[in-house]
Write a protein that holds these residues in place. Structure first.
Motif, mmCIF file in Angstrom:
data_model
loop_
_atom_site.group_PDB
_atom_site.id
_atom_site.type_symbol
_atom_site.label_atom_id
_atom_site.label_comp_id
_atom_site.label_asym_id
_atom_site.label_seq_id
_atom_site.Cartn_x
_atom_site.Cartn_y
_atom_site.Cartn_z
ATOM 1 N N LEU A 1 -0.993 -9.085 -0.048
ATOM 2 C CA LEU A 1 -0.804 -7.898 0.085
ATOM 3 C C LEU A 1 -1.209 -7.220 1.215
ATOM 4 O O LEU A 1 -1.451 -8.575 2.402
ATOM 5 C CB LEU A 1 -2.629 -7.736 -1.096
ATOM 6 N N LYS B 1 -5.617 -7.606 -7.022
ATOM 7 C CA LYS B 1 -5.225 -6.722 -6.501
ATOM 8 C C LYS B 1 -5.693 -5.289 -6.949
ATOM 9 O O LYS B 1 -6.357 -4.337 -5.543
ATOM 10 C CB LYS B 1 -3.271 -6.337 -7.410
ATOM 11 N N GLU C 1 -7.488 -3.497 -3.400
ATOM 12 C CA GLU C 1 -7.375 -1.680 -3.281
ATOM 13 C C GLU C 1 -8.653 -1.603 -2.984
ATOM 14 O O GLU C 1 -8.592 -0.639 -1.772
ATOM 15 C CB GLU C 1 -6.815 -1.629 -4.657
ATOM 16 N N ARG D 1 -8.737 -1.471 0.789
ATOM 17 C CA ARG D 1 -7.960 -1.475 1.344
ATOM 18 C C ARG D 1 -8.454 0.115 2.177
ATOM 19 O O ARG D 1 -8.138 0.185 2.275
ATOM 20 C CB ARG D 1 -6.487 -0.947 0.398
ATOM 21 N N LYS D 2 -8.771 0.896 0.923
ATOM 22 C CA LYS D 2 -9.330 1.868 0.701
ATOM 23 C C LYS D 2 -10.313 1.962 2.176
ATOM 24 O O LYS D 2 -10.716 2.977 2.991
ATOM 25 C CB LYS D 2 -10.176 3.445 -0.363
#
Length: 140
Positions: free
Chosen positions: A10, A129, A133, A136-137
């Motif tokens: 990622l 994932k 995610e 990541r935000k």
């Protein structure tokens, strides 16, 4: 019966230090990992636990830190109380996170072994994932 190993990568538009913090800081983990309480001293041989509640059921997944190079790499053993297996050595997976940074972008390479079949492997990959995610935000 041969077990499968999952390798997935990622990318984060954030420095490695920030991604590492997101992997190891209990407050951050709790925020993106569905309220999971992470507990570890991040020292070799020391325990790592993930506990919380999922669909009204309490869980406590655990393992041990096997290798660590803080900020770059960690490998830990892992047993999930949700997997329906006995808490025995053969039911533990080894999971590692490896970070590499290039021009302010960080690649997180995740490895997980001892996966019983292709379906479980795909499920695990989707899980990783989905979970990251959320990270990541938070950090991008």
């Amino acid at each position: 019966m041969e077990k499968l190993t999952l390798n997935t990568e990622l990318k984060f538009k954030a420095p490695a230090a920030k991604v590492w913090q997101g992997l190891t800081d209990p407050e951050m983990v709790k925020a993106y990992f569905f309220g999971t309480q992470l507990d570890s001293s991040w020292k070799v041989g020391e325990p790592i636990t993930f506990s919380g509640e999922w669909d009204g059921k309490k869980y406590e997944d655990h393992g041990k830190i096997l290798e660590i190079d803080p900020g770059k790499f960690v490998k830990y053993s892992y047993w999930s109380s949700m997997a329906g297996t006995d808490d025995k050595p053969e039911n533990y997976a080894n999971i590692s996170y490896e970070l590499s940074e290039n021009n302010g972008e960080t690649t997180l390479h995740i490895t997980q072994d001892n996966i019983k079949n292709q379906e479980a492997k795909e499920h695990s990959e989707q899980n990783w994932k989905g979970v990251f995610e959320g990270l990541r935000k938070m950090i991008e």
